[in-house]
Motif scaffolding. Structure first.
Motif, PDB file in Angstrom:
ATOM      1  N   UNK A   1       9.239   0.772  16.777  1.00 21.94           N
ATOM      2  CA  UNK A   1      10.235   0.656  15.720  1.00 21.94           C
ATOM      3  C   UNK A   1       9.733   1.397  14.491  1.00 21.94           C
ATOM      4  N   UNK A   2      10.584   2.252  13.929  1.00 18.44           N
ATOM      5  CA  UNK A   2      10.170   2.977  12.723  1.00 18.44           C
ATOM      6  C   UNK A   2       9.892   1.977  11.598  1.00 18.44           C
ATOM      7  N   UNK A   3      10.659   0.879  11.564  1.00 18.81           N
ATOM      8  CA  UNK A   3      10.508  -0.071  10.462  1.00 18.81           C
ATOM      9  C   UNK A   3       9.219  -0.872  10.541  1.00 18.81           C
ATOM     10  N   UNK A   4       8.789  -1.218  11.730  1.00 20.45           N
ATOM     11  CA  UNK A   4       7.642  -2.111  11.836  1.00 20.45           C
ATOM     12  C   UNK A   4       6.374  -1.392  12.319  1.00 20.45           C
ATOM     13  N   UNK A   5       6.526  -0.556  13.348  1.00 21.65           N
ATOM     14  CA  UNK A   5       5.360   0.179  13.859  1.00 21.65           C
ATOM     15  C   UNK A   5       5.106   1.413  13.012  1.00 21.65           C
ATOM     16  N   UNK A   6       6.125   1.898  12.301  1.00 22.01           N
ATOM     17  CA  UNK A   6       6.027   3.022  11.385  1.00 22.01           C
ATOM     18  C   UNK A   6       6.233   2.492  10.001  1.00 22.01           C
TER      19      UNK A   6
ATOM     20  N   UNK B   1      16.882   0.635   3.096  1.00 22.85           N
ATOM     21  CA  UNK B   1      15.432   0.813   3.119  1.00 22.85           C
ATOM     22  C   UNK B   1      15.024   2.030   2.282  1.00 22.85           C
ATOM     23  N   UNK B   2      14.132   1.822   1.306  1.00 19.88           N
ATOM     24  CA  UNK B   2      13.703   2.905   0.422  1.00 19.88           C
ATOM     25  C   UNK B   2      12.176   2.845   0.267  1.00 19.88           C
ATOM     26  N   UNK B   3      11.530   4.002   0.329  1.00 20.97           N
ATOM     27  CA  UNK B   3      10.078   4.092   0.161  1.00 20.97           C
ATOM     28  C   UNK B   3       9.673   3.649  -1.236  1.00 20.97           C
ATOM     29  N   UNK B   4       8.521   2.994  -1.320  1.00 18.98           N
ATOM     30  CA  UNK B   4       8.058   2.508  -2.629  1.00 18.98           C
ATOM     31  C   UNK B   4       7.406   3.678  -3.374  1.00 18.98           C
ATOM     32  N   UNK B   5       7.947   3.987  -4.550  1.00 18.85           N
ATOM     33  CA  UNK B   5       7.463   5.153  -5.292  1.00 18.85           C
ATOM     34  C   UNK B   5       6.347   4.799  -6.259  1.00 18.85           C
TER      35      UNK B   5
ATOM     36  N   UNK C   1       0.857  -1.187   0.000  1.00 11.94           N
ATOM     37  CA  UNK C   1       0.000   0.000   0.000  1.00 11.94           C
ATOM     38  C   UNK C   1       0.893   1.238   0.000  1.00 11.94           C
ATOM     39  N   UNK C   2       0.358   2.330  -0.475  1.00 13.21           N
ATOM     40  CA  UNK C   2       1.152   3.559  -0.559  1.00 13.21           C
ATOM     41  C   UNK C   2       1.594   3.995   0.829  1.00 13.21           C
ATOM     42  N   UNK C   3       2.892   4.231   0.964  1.00 21.31           N
ATOM     43  CA  UNK C   3       3.470   4.624   2.247  1.00 21.31           C
ATOM     44  C   UNK C   3       4.439   3.591   2.788  1.00 21.31           C
ATOM     45  N   UNK C   4       4.379   2.387   2.223  1.00 24.35           N
ATOM     46  CA  UNK C   4       5.297   1.334   2.698  1.00 24.35           C
ATOM     47  C   UNK C   4       6.671   1.465   2.042  1.00 24.35           C
ATOM     48  N   UNK C   5       7.627   0.714   2.557  1.00 25.22           N
ATOM     49  CA  UNK C   5       8.964   0.739   1.983  1.00 25.22           C
ATOM     50  C   UNK C   5       9.453  -0.693   1.763  1.00 25.22           C
ATOM     51  N   UNK C   6      10.636  -0.820   1.201  1.00 27.34           N
ATOM     52  CA  UNK C   6      11.243  -2.140   1.020  1.00 27.34           C
ATOM     53  C   UNK C   6      12.750  -2.008   1.173  1.00 27.34           C
TER      54      UNK C   6
ATOM     55  N   UNK D   1      18.253  -2.006   9.416  1.00 22.58           N
ATOM     56  CA  UNK D   1      18.909  -3.172   8.836  1.00 22.58           C
ATOM     57  C   UNK D   1      17.861  -4.240   8.526  1.00 22.58           C
ATOM     58  N   UNK D   2      17.210  -4.756   9.595  1.00 18.47           N
ATOM     59  CA  UNK D   2      16.332  -5.898   9.375  1.00 18.47           C
ATOM     60  C   UNK D   2      15.010  -5.499   8.718  1.00 18.47           C
ATOM     61  N   UNK D   3      14.483  -4.340   9.087  1.00 17.23           N
ATOM     62  CA  UNK D   3      13.204  -3.900   8.531  1.00 17.23           C
ATOM     63  C   UNK D   3      11.994  -4.575   9.145  1.00 17.23           C
ATOM     64  N   UNK D   4      12.211  -5.451  10.132  1.00 17.64           N
ATOM     65  CA  UNK D   4      11.090  -6.202  10.706  1.00 17.64           C
ATOM     66  C   UNK D   4      11.061  -6.094  12.234  1.00 17.64           C
ATOM     67  N   UNK D   5      11.686  -5.045  12.768  1.00 19.51           N
ATOM     68  CA  UNK D   5      11.589  -4.779  14.209  1.00 19.51           C
ATOM     69  C   UNK D   5      12.458  -5.671  15.077  1.00 19.51           C
ATOM     70  N   UNK D   6      13.538  -6.209  14.534  1.00 19.42           N
ATOM     71  CA  UNK D   6      14.341  -7.133  15.340  1.00 19.42           C
ATOM     72  C   UNK D   6      15.758  -6.664  15.636  1.00 19.42           C
ATOM     73  N   UNK D   7      16.388  -5.948  14.715  1.00 18.47           N
ATOM     74  CA  UNK D   7      17.817  -5.649  14.870  1.00 18.47           C
ATOM     75  C   UNK D   7      18.086  -4.534  15.883  1.00 18.47           C
TER      76      UNK D   7
END
Lengths: 278, 281
Positions: free
Chosen positions: B261-266, B59-63, B43-48, B246-252
């Motif tokens: 976590x910005x990566x998982x909760x944000x 980590x870069x926002x999906x354009x 969905x718009x607003x996510x990153x990968x 790094x991990x992008x899934x709230x673990x590192x």
């Protein structure tokens, strides 16, 4: 974690592939109860509803924990007020208790039963073992001379604690060596790095710590935890406050006391905890 | 057990240099295994995490927008080791993407509302995704008035120029494009900093109007008082954060702000949420 080749002649060039890791059954023999209690705390980070870390979980599941009860706690131990105790059974499959020249093994799980069978530990314990162990446990617990209180931290406002004036002073002596995090059984932070030799590469994970400025440095040069005190604050706030905020289940510490014993500048989590709890 | 660290292999299908300083390129990726495109449902607003062998991940926002099928797009600023390497890669090269990660702009909540998009510099990527998503014919009726304020230092630093001028011509979106300064006599849009243009062009706040703000720290700092003045409640100001990941899934453990976590909760938070969190971003 993964491997790959950057050889353009290979049809798998630049395709990242899992390394086939067989999780052979393993046992940790003689782990202290505080260390085994830490696994339950760390598990909450790696086994979540949304994501499961297969590396951590598979290796955890393949491990049998055979603990050794602690008869002579150190002066820096405070496990009895931090999620554990010298005879704590949390996270263990078997608890070994010293009894003269031998050990009595208290089998706690099915995994433990299997391990005892494989090890050939079949001798029945003496009849009075239960009461003897209880007595030994009480003695060990009575030797724990220090304690922490975290009851007030739980209900304190996170921002108020974060903005408290004592952090700079408490962090003053810190040299950001990271020893506290390195020896901590409940610190789990890690880094992911690629390493390549010739055209064969791996992606691996390695230990990392919030004590290091690079841990949070942005590409732009901005660093949200640029200053030493901000990193020290992060470590203690994480252990004693954020973890409680997130999981509503106690602190992220088992009171092993290693960080106190090994800190080169004598920063003591017990006194930081006192200040935060007051 | 699904391995959340394993990237999907993708092929670089196209590379567009976006800005005059050549520091921003948009990469269009096509999945090597088509079934993985379905798994990468976002969905718009996510990153990968963009994954380059021998270098690592960023980590870069999906354009691109979820409504654009067959590819995903990312606009990447050349900053460090991985992005510099990425900028030297060519069409046809194979790499990986891992995601989608993080939360997204609250689309369920935003339906039926007026939307104000405020973007600055190269933080416009997930905002492009959002605009394309909302302008999709089957989606446009779900939203009321759409206003967009987008600013860059100079005209040559604006991203997605062709799309900006196409949107400018439409009557179902109000584009307020601005630059800090320009010596181009043919510049036909605004000149001025984003906060000033927000003050001039953006409708007053009410419970049915939401602002999505994404930009450099200075822009955010000076835009907030303007939105306050316009009467935007902090529940109606939506922001997207960045932290080293790094991990992008709230673990590192590195991107946390307090317990989040910005990566998982944000990366998307409302200003009300941020007000209650440490300023560690």
């Amino acid at each position: 974690m993964f491997s790959y080749t950057t050889d353009t002649n290979s049809e798998d060039c630049n395709i990242i592939k899992p390394i086939n890791k067989k999780n052979v059954k393993q046992a940790i023999l003689g782990i202290r109860p505080c260390d085994s209690a830490s696994f339950g705390i760390v598990e909450k980070n790696f086994d979540t509803e949304e994501y499961k870390d297969p590396f951590w979980i598979n290796s955890y599941k393949a491990t049998t924990f055979i603990g050794l009860a602690c008869d002579n706690p150190d002066s820096t131990c405070f496990c009895t007020t931090a999620n554990s105790g010298p005879f704590d059974e949390k996270g263990l499959d078997i608890l070994l208790i010293t009894s003269g020249d031998s050990f009595i093994g208290k089998i706690l799980t099915e995994k433990g039963e299997e391990a005892a069978k494989i090890a050939g530990w079949t001798t029945e314990a003496p009849a009075n073992s239960v009461s003897a162990i209880e007595k030994q446990k009480k003695e060990a617990e009575s030797k724990i001379s220090s304690s922490i209180s975290t009851d007030k931290i739980k209900n304190k406002d996170t921002l108020e604690l974060y903005n408290a004036s004592f952090w700079e002073e408490e962090a003053f002596a810190c040299i950001n060596c990271g020893t506290c995090a390195y020896v901590c059984p409940t610190c789990w932070c890690f880094d992911i790095q690629d390493e390549i030799s010739d055209k064969k590469g791996i992606r691996m994970r390695n230990w990392d710590s919030c004590m290091f400025p690079l841990f949070t440095l942005h590409g732009s040069g901005h660093n949200p935890r640029d200053l030493k005190y901000q990193r020290v604050r992060q470590r203690f706030m994480h252990k004693l406050k954020y973890y409680q905020d997130k999981y509503k289940s106690g602190i992220q510490c088992v009171g092993c006391g290693r960080c106190i014993r090994l800190c080169p500048v004598n920063i003591d989590i017990r006194s930081i905890c006192d200040i935060m709890n007051s | 057990m699904q391995n959340p660290y394993l990237p999907y292999p993708v092929r670089i299908d196209d590379i567009v240099t976006e800005t005059e300083d050549k520091n921003l390129k948009t990469f269009k990726f096509v999945f090597i295994n088509p079934e993985e495109e379905k798994k990468f449902s976002y969905k718009a607003g996510q990153f990968a995490e963009l994954s380059v062998t021998g270098k690592g991940e960023i980590p870069i926002g999906i354009a691109s927008s979820p409504t654009e099928k067959g590819f995903v797009k990312f606009t990447v600023n050349k900053v460090g080791l991985i992005t510099t390497h990425l900028h030297s890669m060519k069409k046809g090269d194979i790499m990986g993407i891992r995601g989608p990660l993080g939360n997204y702009y609250p689309w369920e909540l935003l339906e039926g509302k007026n939307i104000v998009i405020i973007g600055g510099g190269f933080a416009f990527t997930t905002l492009r995704s959002s605009i394309i998503y909302m302008l999709e014919p089957s989606n446009r009726d779900k939203f009321k008035e759409i206003n967009v304020v987008y600013g860059a230092r100079v005209p040559g630093m604006l991203l997605y120029k062709d799309e900006l001028s196409a949107w400018k011509k439409r009557d179902d979106i109000n584009m307020h494009i601005t630059v800090d300064s320009t010596d181009d006599p043919n510049w036909k849009y605004n000149v001025g900093f984003v906060p000033a243009i927000v003050g001039e062009k953006v409708p007053k706040g009410n419970k049915d109007t939401y602002a999505i703000v994404c930009g450099p720290p200075a822009m955010i700092k000076f835009t907030q008082p303007v939105l306050d003045q316009l009467g935007y409640s902090h529940d109606n100001i939506i922001m997207s954060l960045e932290n080293r990941m790094k991990c992008g899934i709230g673990m590192c453990g590195r991107c946390n702000i307090g317990e989040k976590f910005v990566c998982k909760d944000g990366p998307v938070f409302t200003l009300s949420q941020l007000n209650k969190m440490p300023k560690e971003y």
